[in-house]
Design an enzyme around this catalytic site. Sequence first.
Site, PDB file in Angstrom:
ATOM      1  CE  LYS A   1      -4.509   2.023  -1.118  1.00 25.39           C
ATOM      2  NZ  LYS A   1      -4.047   0.729  -0.817  1.00 25.39           N
TER       3      LYS A   1
ATOM      4  CB  SER B   1      -4.967   1.812   3.379  1.00 25.30           C
ATOM      5  OG  SER B   1      -4.381   1.028   2.482  1.00 25.30           O
TER       6      SER B   1
ATOM      7  CB  SER C   1      -1.013  -0.034   1.197  1.00 26.03           C
ATOM      8  OG  SER C   1      -2.307  -0.723   0.916  1.00 26.03           O
TER       9      SER C   1
END
Length: 233
Positions: free
Chosen positions: A64, A121, A61
């Site tokens: 991102k 997230s 993640s």
Amino acid sequence: MGCYFVKKILLFILLLSIFIPPIKAEEIKLAPNAKSALLMEASTGEIMYSRDMHVKYAPASMTKMMSMLLFLEAIEKGNMKWDEQIKVSANASSMGGSQILLETGEIMSVEDLFKGVTIGSGNDATVALAERVGGTEQHFVKMMNERAKELGCKNTNFKNSHGLDEANHYSTAYDMALIARELVKHEKVFEYSSIYETYLRANTKRKFWLVNTNKVVCSYYNKNLSSCLMERV
């Protein structure tokens, strides 16, 4: 954001206005359980500590961060607005992993989707914004890779906007630091990532609780306040 504290790569971004001498690797070992680590002074880019910083790993993640950078740059250029309403595609709503449970055809503002990315997230929220900025997620990923090269990332290749495992999707601690260094120039990152909890669809039957899993934010949270403090170490 809790999503950034992944096991495969531990990235430290140091935001200091004072000078601290570089740390020699043999003097101290930070994040001993991490496969790679990096401590960078954000304003100058000086590397103060590193271990295997150019070894490629799946960034999960942390991907991102690049998506968020492009979202914020699109807003600052006037190509997207915080109060703009976005219709969620079937592709975005089909995302697995962490999500804010978007439904196909649902309408949500850019601001709420961005909260879904920074606080929760949300993979679905990330794709919804990626499609808005890039037209398609595939084109947005191309934009991500082009921006990474502009920032000097030489060992990064993105295959999606959210970070779910995919072949040939990789980065390094050093490249992630370059992206993070650019991202933290945007004050909105701190404004939204320092929110401890909030709700999406607050006045509907599908009310969704967003809670921040970043331990730094949680440790400073005061239930008597509507916001909390995000320390820039």
